[in-house]
Design an enzyme around this catalytic site. Structure first.
Site: not given
Lengths: 152, 175
Positions: B98, B101
């Site tokens: 991700c 993230c």
């Protein structure tokens, strides 16, 4: 009882909808720990396909990649990883109850419905020009992706 | 009861549990006890041999680990939440691939440096801790949970990348 998944490619590390933990070969007969391989790399072919898709879709939708190309690289690899394990590039920036079901349903397959309808990409892969994080590039090379994800 | 931490310990019967047996039966019973997860001998016999330190590790508090924020398992986080604390706890739910993230992780590292021991920050990999993430109703990533040391205060949950100043505001004002 430990089981190994033989039906999915070696890059998979998820227990997708089967309820069986994915187990890599135990170290010895006496060690019965479950060992989950830490996120194997997606295949080069999938990364290349998702890279080309990202460039083409950014051009088509008039969106740009993030100023920090590391984010773009990670997301492209995430899409490639899901393409390898699920057959469809499911959005890597979400948590799903059942990944296989979501992949076949299609809402979150890249380009996801929010992106297609409202140009909203919470992965920060496709950014509209008014976004603070948007750069001015719509291209990224495979070398850049590899370099920026080298330490993961 | 302590077993020597060598491979041969697998063949040594745990004395309090087994009566004296002929040696051929002993080996087959040993496999049963080894594969049983309830015997204490299993845990102690799987310990690796003690390692020898070749040099003392550096004692600088920011040099010991690669990152300040450590990955926690669901059980460890649950212990933290239930246990006694006098600082806010931030749980960062993330996934390996991700993109936002990674930006959130950088911001949280900066917060960890700024706040040092005035805030506890941990991260949870949602691909590893599937059930925990599902129970916490994590959907978009990254998701942050801010849990106050005061049990009467509600937890705060944010989804997506948030500016670092917002994290500071939440920690200073709402915790």
């Amino acid at each position: 009882m430990a089981t190994t998944m033989t039906s999915l490619p070696a890059t998979s590390s998820y227990s997708v909808g089967f309820g069986i933990p994915s187990v890599i070969t135990p170290q010895t007969r006496f060690h019965r720990r479950r060992i989950v391989i830490a996120k194997a790399e997606p295949s080069d072919k999938s990364v290349e396909i998702m890279r080309k898709f990202s460039e083409q879709y950014a051009r088509k939708s008039d969106t740009f990649f993030c100023v920090d190309k590391g984010v773009t690289s990670v997301v492209i690899k995430g899409l490639a990883d899901h393409r390898d394990s699920l057959g469809a590039p499911l959005c890597p920036c979400r948590h799903y109850d059942d990944k296989a079901a979501e992949a076949s349903q299609g809402f979150w397959n890249c380009p996801c419905v929010p992106m297609r309808e409202r140009k909203e990409c919470h992965c920060m892969l496709f950014l509209t020009p008014d976004n603070d994080f948007a750069g001015n590039e719509q291209a990224i090379s495979l070398e850049e992706i590899k370099e920026l994800t080298a330490n993961m | 009861m302590l077993l020597a931490a060598t491979p041969l310990s697998f063949y040594a019967p745990p004395k309090p549990l087994l009566p004296p047996q002929p040696s051929s039966l002993l080996k087959s019973r040993d496999f049963v006890t080894i594969f049983s997860t309830t015997t204490q001998s299993l845990v102690s016999s799987i310990q690796s041999p003690p390692t020898r330190l070749l040099a003392t590790p550096p004692t600088g508090k920011f040099l010991r680990k690669d990152y300040l924020i450590q990955k926690y398992s669901a059980k460890e986080v649950q212990h933290l939440v239930k246990g006694e604390r006098n600082v806010p706890l931030i749980i960062d739910f993330y996934a390996t691939w991700c993109g936002p993230c990674t930006l959130m992780a950088q911001e949280l590292e900066m917060i960890a440096v700024e706040y040092e021991s005035n805030a506890m920050i941990v991260k949870v990999d949602t691909d590893d801790e599937y059930e925990f993430a599902r129970d916490m109703q994590v959907r978009g990533l990254p998701t942050l949970y801010f849990i106050s040391p005061d049990p009467s205060k509600d937890a705060i949950r944010t989804e997506g990348l948030i500016p670092i100043q917002m994290i500071r505001d939440i920690l200073d004002k709402d915790m």
